[in-house]
Design an enzyme around this catalytic site. Structure first.
Site, short mmCIF file in Angstrom:
data_model
loop_
_atom_site.label_atom_id
_atom_site.label_comp_id
_atom_site.label_asym_id
_atom_site.label_seq_id
_atom_site.Cartn_x
_atom_site.Cartn_y
_atom_site.Cartn_z
N ALA A 12 -9.63 -4.77 -6.38
CA ALA A 12 -9.55 -4.80 -7.84
C ALA A 12 -9.65 -3.42 -8.47
O ALA A 12 -9.35 -3.25 -9.65
CB ALA A 12 -10.62 -5.72 -8.41
N ARG A 17 -7.33 7.93 -9.62
CA ARG A 17 -7.00 9.24 -9.04
C ARG A 17 -5.65 9.27 -8.32
O ARG A 17 -5.21 10.32 -7.87
CB ARG A 17 -8.11 9.68 -8.09
CG ARG A 17 -9.30 10.27 -8.85
CD ARG A 17 -10.21 11.02 -7.92
NE ARG A 17 -11.08 10.13 -7.17
CZ ARG A 17 -11.59 10.43 -5.97
NH1 ARG A 17 -11.28 11.58 -5.39
NH2 ARG A 17 -12.37 9.59 -5.35
N ARG A 439 56.64 5.67 4.64
CA ARG A 439 56.48 7.09 4.39
C ARG A 439 57.75 7.58 3.71
O ARG A 439 58.84 7.18 4.13
CB ARG A 439 56.30 7.80 5.73
CG ARG A 439 55.74 9.17 5.67
CD ARG A 439 55.83 9.84 7.01
NE ARG A 439 54.90 9.34 8.00
CZ ARG A 439 55.02 9.58 9.30
NH1 ARG A 439 56.05 10.26 9.78
NH2 ARG A 439 54.14 9.10 10.15
C1 UD1 Z 1 -18.83 1.67 -1.97
C2 UD1 Z 1 -20.24 1.31 -1.49
C3 UD1 Z 1 -20.83 2.49 -0.75
C4 UD1 Z 1 -19.94 2.89 0.41
C5 UD1 Z 1 -18.52 3.16 -0.10
C6 UD1 Z 1 -17.60 3.37 1.06
C7 UD1 Z 1 -21.15 -0.22 -3.14
C8 UD1 Z 1 -22.02 -0.37 -4.33
N1 UD1 Z 1 -21.03 1.00 -2.64
O1 UD1 Z 1 -18.97 2.72 -2.89
O2 UD1 Z 1 -22.13 2.14 -0.27
O3 UD1 Z 1 -20.47 4.05 1.02
O4 UD1 Z 1 -18.03 2.03 -0.85
O5 UD1 Z 1 -16.34 3.77 0.58
O6 UD1 Z 1 -20.61 -1.20 -2.67
N2 UD1 Z 1 -13.90 -2.82 -6.00
C9 UD1 Z 1 -13.54 -3.99 -6.62
N3 UD1 Z 1 -14.18 -4.35 -7.77
C10 UD1 Z 1 -15.16 -3.58 -8.31
C11 UD1 Z 1 -15.52 -2.39 -7.67
C12 UD1 Z 1 -14.88 -2.04 -6.50
O7 UD1 Z 1 -12.65 -4.71 -6.17
O8 UD1 Z 1 -15.69 -3.98 -9.35
C13 UD1 Z 1 -13.21 -2.44 -4.76
C14 UD1 Z 1 -12.43 -1.16 -4.85
O9 UD1 Z 1 -11.10 -1.42 -5.20
C15 UD1 Z 1 -12.55 -0.58 -3.46
C16 UD1 Z 1 -13.90 -1.09 -2.98
O10 UD1 Z 1 -14.20 -2.21 -3.78
O11 UD1 Z 1 -11.56 -1.07 -2.61
C17 UD1 Z 1 -14.97 -0.04 -3.05
O12 UD1 Z 1 -15.10 0.38 -4.37
P1 UD1 Z 1 -15.48 1.87 -4.73
O13 UD1 Z 1 -15.61 1.98 -6.20
O14 UD1 Z 1 -14.57 2.79 -4.04
O15 UD1 Z 1 -16.95 1.94 -4.11
P2 UD1 Z 1 -17.80 3.22 -3.91
O16 UD1 Z 1 -18.48 3.55 -5.18
O17 UD1 Z 1 -17.01 4.26 -3.24
#
Ligand code: UD1
Ligand code: CA
Length: 457
Positions: A12, A17, A439
């Site tokens: 989601a 970026r 031709r």
């Molecule tokens: C998350 C983890 C972190 C881990 C990291 C690895 C949590 C709170 N943190 O952090 O511990 O080290 O991933 O990459 O879980 N997504 C949704 N809905 C949301 C939020 C995120 O579908 O509301 C999906 C994103 O599209 C993505 C994944 O979940 O595919 C991770 O989300 P992201 O925001 O990248 O998490 P991080 O903050 O990096």
């Protein structure tokens, strides 16, 4: 091996970026959307339920995967990873464990995930973790006496916690009934104001559930994509893996760093592939086939011993054994070539059957044609298959000889063994065994004077 489990794929996130109108998880790795890789991995595990959590505006994502085995849960707004998994819970089989994957982490291998699932067993929770030299940005695995007790996110961590190098990849397995208990209780009083899935780890410990760790076979399996640069890095990595597998299977690659396979490439023994070739869709190359530099092959089958020379472009075509294609040849959809067929430079073939030992060596367009055996098509020959409204077929029977610069105005048939004189515009059928030529008669004018430039008056 089928594993009785649910898979939730988090997809989601906005992917700001990426600076793209395309949703992040739709960006391709090896020609397939990242989400497609993750879905295929989930299927390869034999998951009973696969639920994709998608976001606002993600209808295009959903539309791209019409497969009926997928469940979709909309998460709007996106309040964190814990909130995301919560949306998926109604779609899951509560009796089976749930594996959480990320739609933007495309290269996790099934054997790594099986190990993670085995580590969790029936009742425990298991996290996929890695040690990182620079763990910045990741959730840290906090252990007490060696046991995992919680995860702390970078933004919520103190200095001591930030020094921890074991990080959360985000991929985990948990009993679904436990998730049903924990997730509604998550709070969002943290640095990011989000409902963290990672807070469920401390809840598990409180509940007396064991939290174990497993590790990926390779670091790249848990690398995610947040930018085009990371996407390009993963693409090269994945292509490197594919090239290594081809080499291991005996395919000779002139340079494993200069091949792109965006689909499935099947090769017989002693296939050799020169630099900068792109293979898309399903391509099969028979034994002894060689592909010259800078060729593009999409959904093509090439039989044993055929040589594809440099700069050729083949799409939805089949080539028989011991043939020669190119350099600079183009085979378009529906080109079906038999044994020992020669297609030379600047020859385009579309929706045509060309039987054994026939040749079109230079500068020709062969479209909507059925060509027999041992036919010779001279340079500059064109099948005029289109009258601006409809397409018509040209039939050239065995052993015919088509002189250079012939236009075959379809529908038209050239009979067996017929010869067409150079420069002919063929509008009626050419009888078998005869010479047909249309031709203007050649004439020469003696004492003819070239015009001379007039002087200004
Ligand atoms: C998350 C983890 C972190 C881990 C990291 C690895 C949590 C709170 N943190 O952090 O511990 O080290 O991933 O990459 O879980 N997504 C949704 N809905 C949301 C939020 C995120 O579908 O509301 C999906 C994103 O599209 C993505 C994944 O979940 O595919 C991770 O989300 P992201 O925001 O990248 O998490 P991080 O903050 O990096
Ligand atoms: Ca991330």
């Amino acid at each position: 091996m089928n594993m009785p489990l649910n898979v939730v794929i988090l997809a989601a996130g906005k992917g700001k970026r990426m600076h793209s109108d395309l949703p992040k998880v739709m960006h391709p790795v090896a020609g397939k959307p990242m989400l497609g890789h993750v879905i295929d991995t989930a299927r390869s595990l034999g998951a009973v339920r696969i639920c994709v959590v998608y976001g606002h505006g993600g209808e295009t994502v959903r539309a791209a995967f019409p497969d009926t085995d997928l469940h979709w849960a909309k998460q709007e707004p996106q309040l964190g990873t814990g909130h995301a998994v919560l949306q998926a819970l109604p779609h899951l089989d509560a009796k089976l464990p749930t594996l959480v994957l990320y739609g933007d982490v495309p290269l996790t291998q099934a054997d790594t995930l099986r190990r993670l699932i085995d580590t969790a067993g029936k009742d425990a929770m298991a996290l996929l973790t890695v040690e990182m030299g620079n763990p910045h940005g990741y959730g840290r695995i906090v252990r007490l006496h060696g046991q995992i007790v919680r995860i702390v996110e970078e933004k919520d961590a103190d200095d001591a916690e930030r020094a921890i190098r074991e990080v959360n990849t985000g991929i985990l397995v948990a009993p679904t009934q436990a998730l049903q208990r924990w997730l509604p209780q998550l709070g969002n009083r943290n640095a990011q104001g989000e409902y963290y899935l990672t807070d469920a780890i401390a809840m598990a410990v409180t509940d007396g559930l064991e939290v174990k760790a497993a590790h990926p076979s390779h670091g790249w399996e848990v690398e995610g994509v947040n930018s085009k640069a990371q996407l390009a890095t993963l693409e090269r990595l994945h292509q490197g893996n594919i090239a290594r597998r081809l080499l291991e299977n005996g395919v000779m690659l002139a340079d494993p760093a200069r091949i792109d396979v965006r689909g499935e490439l099947l090769c017989g023994n002693d296939v050799s592939i020169d630099v900068n070739c792109v293979f898309e869709g399903k391509v099969s190359l028979g034994a002894g086939v060689s592909v010259g530099p800078n060729c593009v092959l999409k959904d093509v089958s090439v039989a044993d011993g055929t040589r594809i020379h440099a700069f050729s472009h083949l799409e939805q075509a089949s080539v028989g054994p011991r043939s020669s294609i190119g350099p600079y040849a183009r085979l378009r959809p529906g080109a079906e070539l038999g044994e020992d067929v020669h297609i030379g430079n600047f020859v385009e073939v579309k929706n045509s059957i060309i039987a054994a030992h026939s040749k079109a060596n230079h500068l020709a367009y062969v479209g909507d044609a059925t060509i027999g055996q041992r036919v010779n098509i001279g340079a500059g020959t064109i099948t005029c298959n289109y009258d601006g409204a409809n397409k018509f077929r040209t039939i050239i029977e065995d052993d015919a000889f088509i002189g250079s610069d012939t236009q075959l105005v379809a529908p038209v048939t050239v009979g067996r063994g017929a010869t067409i004189g150079a420069g002919t515009t063929l509008t009626k059928d050419a009888p078998a065994g005869q010479l047909t030529v249309s031709r203007a008669k050649q004439l020469s004018i003696p004492n003819w004077q070239r015009p001379v430039k007039q002087k200004n008056p």
